[in-house]
Design a protein around this motif. Sequence first.
Motif, PDB file in Angstrom:
ATOM      1  N   GLY A 129       0.827  -1.199   0.000  1.00  0.00           N
ATOM      2  CA  GLY A 129       0.000   0.000   0.000  1.00  0.00           C
ATOM      3  C   GLY A 129       0.864   1.252   0.000  1.00  0.00           C
ATOM      4  N   SER A 130       0.266   2.383   0.371  1.00  0.00           N
ATOM      5  CA  SER A 130       0.969   3.663   0.347  1.00  0.00           C
ATOM      6  C   SER A 130       1.615   3.946   1.687  1.00  0.00           C
ATOM      7  CB  SER A 130      -0.012   4.792   0.025  1.00  0.00           C
ATOM      8  OG  SER A 130      -0.530   4.617  -1.268  1.00  0.00           O
ATOM      9  N   GLY A 131       2.844   4.421   1.654  1.00  0.00           N
ATOM     10  CA  GLY A 131       3.515   4.741   2.907  1.00  0.00           C
ATOM     11  C   GLY A 131       4.961   5.122   2.688  1.00  0.00           C
ATOM     12  N   TYR A 132       5.743   4.970   3.742  1.00  0.00           N
ATOM     13  CA  TYR A 132       7.130   5.433   3.739  1.00  0.00           C
ATOM     14  C   TYR A 132       8.029   4.440   4.456  1.00  0.00           C
ATOM     15  CZ  TYR A 132       5.049  10.079   2.885  1.00  0.00           C
ATOM     16  OH  TYR A 132       4.335  11.135   2.371  1.00  0.00           O
ATOM     17  N   VAL A 133       9.312   4.457   4.082  1.00  0.00           N
ATOM     18  CA  VAL A 133      10.322   3.767   4.869  1.00  0.00           C
ATOM     19  C   VAL A 133      11.314   4.827   5.345  1.00  0.00           C
ATOM     20  CG1 VAL A 133      12.178   2.049   4.863  1.00  0.00           C
ATOM     21  CG2 VAL A 133      10.001   1.542   3.730  1.00  0.00           C
ATOM     22  N   TRP A 134      11.702   4.720   6.600  1.00  0.00           N
ATOM     23  CA  TRP A 134      12.482   5.757   7.280  1.00  0.00           C
ATOM     24  C   TRP A 134      13.737   5.217   7.925  1.00  0.00           C
ATOM     25  CZ3 TRP A 134       9.636  10.460   7.733  1.00  0.00           C
ATOM     26  CH2 TRP A 134       8.247  10.354   7.501  1.00  0.00           C
TER      27      TRP A 134
END
Length: 204
Positions: A129-134
């Motif tokens: 899905g939609s998101g981020y890796v940090w």
Amino acid sequence: MIKKHQLPDLPFAFDALEPYMDAKTVEIHYGKHHQGYVDKLNLALEKYPKLFEKSIDELLGDLSKVPEDIRTAVRNAGGGHANHSLFWEILSPEKQSCSGKILSAIKKDFGSFEEFKKQFSDKSLALFGSGYVWLVVDNKTKKLEITCTGNQDTPLSIGKKPILVIDLWEHAYYLKYQNRRAEFVEAWWNLVNWAQVERLFSKS
Ligand code: MN
């Protein structure tokens, strides 16, 4: 006087990240998507003008202090604003290598830079899905960690200080890479502003 949240200046031209990130994607991503989050955040806060006195990091750092009727809007639009601000801040048109204190910390917490890069890329490909890796610094242990968030959630809300981020919403890459997320992730490594990541790390 009310000071509304504003789109931060982009530290490079729309076409400066070519060929890794194309001009049209940067223009729409910054001018439409990021601007949209800023506008929606300001709209939500208008109901509680006192909240304009808080920084975006403060708002997101303790969402329980945000009135319930605008909490979801602040979480989504405020998160969208903060996440994109960092996303632009840690990109550079000039290829940089990771060095100095941040490289030492990465080696200490992940074993090697290659191992860190592999773990970060693997998580970027696995995110559903939609998101981020940090890359974040844990506020308590001061250790570096790789964290994933969905939608516009931010590590700021769970006691982590973000110092590097990749946006994995399709709008970040779809025009140029379509469904080839792996190519986008590989290209993105060429754009990381390690000097800025180091500055953020030093402040954490
Ligand atoms: Mn985005």
